[in-house]
Design a protein around this motif. Sequence first.
Motif, PDB file in Angstrom:
ATOM      1  N   LYS A  76       0.908  -1.130  -0.063  1.00  0.00           N
ATOM      2  CA  LYS A  76       0.047  -0.050   0.073  1.00  0.00           C
ATOM      3  C   LYS A  76       0.937   1.205  -0.009  1.00  0.00           C
ATOM      4  N   PRO A  77       0.567   2.239  -0.771  1.00  0.00           N
ATOM      5  CA  PRO A  77       1.171   3.444  -0.763  1.00  0.00           C
ATOM      6  C   PRO A  77       1.657   4.163   0.604  1.00  0.00           C
ATOM      7  N   PHE A  78       2.749   4.683   0.963  1.00  0.00           N
ATOM      8  CA  PHE A  78       3.106   5.113   2.120  1.00  0.00           C
ATOM      9  C   PHE A  78       3.254   6.597   2.347  1.00  0.00           C
ATOM     10  N   ASP A  79       3.057   7.278   0.983  1.00  0.00           N
ATOM     11  CA  ASP A  79       3.182   8.703   0.880  1.00  0.00           C
ATOM     12  C   ASP A  79       2.319   9.282   0.012  1.00  0.00           C
ATOM     13  N   ASN A  80       1.499  10.552   0.145  1.00  0.00           N
ATOM     14  CA  ASN A  80       0.614  10.816  -0.525  1.00  0.00           C
ATOM     15  C   ASN A  80       0.972  11.693  -1.797  1.00  0.00           C
ATOM     16  N   LYS A  81       2.193  11.587  -2.233  1.00  0.00           N
ATOM     17  CA  LYS A  81       2.599  12.154  -3.497  1.00  0.00           C
ATOM     18  C   LYS A  81       3.647  11.169  -4.142  1.00  0.00           C
ATOM     19  N   LEU A  82       3.286   9.765  -4.166  1.00  0.00           N
ATOM     20  CA  LEU A  82       4.067   8.983  -4.618  1.00  0.00           C
ATOM     21  C   LEU A  82       3.746   8.672  -6.400  1.00  0.00           C
ATOM     22  N   VAL A  83       4.458   8.269  -7.180  1.00  0.00           N
ATOM     23  CA  VAL A  83       4.333   7.841  -8.563  1.00  0.00           C
ATOM     24  C   VAL A  83       5.019   6.735  -8.799  1.00  0.00           C
ATOM     25  N   TYR A  84       4.585   5.464  -9.401  1.00  0.00           N
ATOM     26  CA  TYR A  84       5.283   4.443  -9.644  1.00  0.00           C
ATOM     27  C   TYR A  84       5.608   4.296 -11.001  1.00  0.00           C
ATOM     28  N   GLN A  85       6.981   3.885 -11.185  1.00  0.00           N
ATOM     29  CA  GLN A  85       7.476   3.919 -12.354  1.00  0.00           C
ATOM     30  C   GLN A  85       7.958   2.593 -12.726  1.00  0.00           C
ATOM     31  N   PHE A  86       7.353   2.201 -14.008  1.00  0.00           N
ATOM     32  CA  PHE A  86       7.918   0.922 -14.436  1.00  0.00           C
ATOM     33  C   PHE A  86       8.728   0.940 -16.091  1.00  0.00           C
ATOM     34  N   HIS A  87       9.778   0.093 -16.238  1.00  0.00           N
ATOM     35  CA  HIS A  87      10.310   0.162 -17.640  1.00  0.00           C
ATOM     36  C   HIS A  87      10.188  -1.327 -18.160  1.00  0.00           C
ATOM     37  N   LYS A  88      10.081  -1.059 -19.633  1.00  0.00           N
ATOM     38  CA  LYS A  88       9.887  -2.224 -20.503  1.00  0.00           C
ATOM     39  C   LYS A  88      10.715  -1.915 -21.506  1.00  0.00           C
ATOM     40  N   TYR A  89      11.250  -3.282 -21.982  1.00  0.00           N
ATOM     41  CA  TYR A  89      12.234  -3.440 -22.928  1.00  0.00           C
ATOM     42  C   TYR A  89      11.781  -4.586 -24.111  1.00  0.00           C
ATOM     43  N   TRP A  90      12.059  -4.397 -25.254  1.00  0.00           N
ATOM     44  CA  TRP A  90      11.925  -5.437 -26.334  1.00  0.00           C
ATOM     45  C   TRP A  90      10.403  -6.026 -26.163  1.00  0.00           C
ATOM     46  N   THR A  91       9.441  -5.320 -25.944  1.00  0.00           N
ATOM     47  CA  THR A  91       8.184  -5.828 -25.958  1.00  0.00           C
ATOM     48  C   THR A  91       7.093  -5.012 -27.003  1.00  0.00           C
ATOM     49  N   PRO A  92       6.195  -5.735 -27.462  1.00  0.00           N
ATOM     50  CA  PRO A  92       5.202  -5.001 -28.049  1.00  0.00           C
ATOM     51  C   PRO A  92       4.605  -3.787 -27.432  1.00  0.00           C
ATOM     52  N   ALA A  93       4.055  -2.707 -28.212  1.00  0.00           N
ATOM     53  CA  ALA A  93       3.482  -1.445 -27.510  1.00  0.00           C
ATOM     54  C   ALA A  93       2.058  -1.759 -27.467  1.00  0.00           C
ATOM     55  N   THR A  94       1.607  -2.681 -26.487  1.00  0.00           N
ATOM     56  CA  THR A  94       0.357  -3.074 -26.518  1.00  0.00           C
ATOM     57  C   THR A  94      -0.171  -3.179 -24.914  1.00  0.00           C
ATOM     58  N   GLN A  95      -1.569  -2.784 -24.571  1.00  0.00           N
ATOM     59  CA  GLN A  95      -1.863  -2.846 -23.224  1.00  0.00           C
ATOM     60  C   GLN A  95      -1.682  -4.326 -22.449  1.00  0.00           C
ATOM     61  N   ASP A  96      -1.875  -5.346 -23.028  1.00  0.00           N
ATOM     62  CA  ASP A  96      -1.659  -6.486 -22.414  1.00  0.00           C
ATOM     63  C   ASP A  96      -0.051  -6.639 -21.678  1.00  0.00           C
ATOM     64  N   VAL A  97       0.809  -5.870 -22.301  1.00  0.00           N
ATOM     65  CA  VAL A  97       1.923  -5.856 -21.975  1.00  0.00           C
ATOM     66  C   VAL A  97       2.185  -5.168 -20.613  1.00  0.00           C
ATOM     67  N   ILE A  98       1.337  -4.117 -20.319  1.00  0.00           N
ATOM     68  CA  ILE A  98       1.550  -3.190 -19.180  1.00  0.00           C
ATOM     69  C   ILE A  98       0.224  -3.664 -18.273  1.00  0.00           C
TER      70      ILE A  98
END
Length: 297
Positions: free
Chosen positions: A261-283
Motif C-alpha cells: 500500500k502507498p506510504f506517502d501521498n505524493k508517490l508516482v510508480y515507474q516501470f520500464h519495459k524493454y523489447w516488448t510490443p506496445a500493447t496494453q496487455d504488456v503493461i
Amino acid sequence: MKTKSMLLLAMLLLLQNAWCQKFLSVKGKEMIGTDGKPFFMKGTNLGNWLVPEGYMFKFKETNSQRLINETFNELLGPSETKKFWKQYLAGYITAKDIAYLHSLGMNSIRVPFSYKLFTDEDYMGGRGMQRGMALLDSVVKWCAAEKMYVLLDMHAAPGGQTGDNIDDSYGYPFLYESKDDQELLASIWVKIASHFKNNTTVMGYDLFNEPIPHFFDAKKFNPLLEPLFKKVTAAIRTVDKNHLIFLEGAQWASNFSAFGKPFDNKLVYQFHKYWTPATQDVIQSYIDFRDKYNVPI
C-alpha cells in the motif's frame, strides 16, 4: 465581525491553494499540473551525461564509468583524462539541447546522475557536492527557461542498486545490505531536496534507477526494496513536503510485486519495459496496480 473572519479564512484558503498549485501534485491515478488538470509527461532522459555508459560510447566490454575512466587513464594519462571529463561535462548537454527538445514538444526531462557527484570521491575529473549541485542547477535553469519540468534520477546509488554497469558498482547490489550506503543515499537526497525544495521546475525525485536485476535472488532482495524507499522518502520529507517521489519496481523496474500500500501521498510508480510490443496487455499488471491502489504510474 463574523463576516470579516469568514472572508479572512476564505482568503487564507485561496492563498494556501495557490501555494499548493505551484508544484505538480497527485490526485488518485493522475499527476496534476499547476493548472489543476491531469499532467502527462512527454520527455526523454539526458543519458550518458552525468553517468557515462559504455554502450552509449559504443564500447562492448568497457561498460561503466569507472572502467571507461580507467581506459582513458591508460590511453591518455590522468591529467588529460581529467581535462576530457571537464570538457565533456560542460559540453555534452547545453541550454541549446534543452531548447531543441522543447521544440520537439517535450514538457519534461529526466536527469540521471551518480551519487559520486555529491561526495568527495574522484569522479569525472573532479569531486565535491558543490560541483554536483552546480551541474543540476544548470539543467534546472535551462529547463525553467523553456517551461519544462525536471525529474532528478539517482541512476547510480551508493553501493549499487543493481550490481551491474548502469550504477557503476562492483558486481553486487551492496546497497540493500549496507547500512552505511543507505545512510549515504538518504543524506545525499536530503541535501538535494533541501536545495530544491522551493524550486517549481523540479518535478520530483526518482530515488534510484532500475533496482535489483533479474539475475540476483528476488526472494532475498525484493523484500528489502520498499523498506529502503520508505526510509529515503521519510528523510526527504523532513526537508521537502512539496515534490513528488518516484519509485521504480524491482527487476529493472519491471516488477511491482515488491510494493504494498502507498506510504506517502505524493508517490508516482515507474516501470520500464524493454523489447516488448506496445500493447496494453504488456503493461496490464501495472494498470491493475494503479487501479488497486488509486495511484499514478
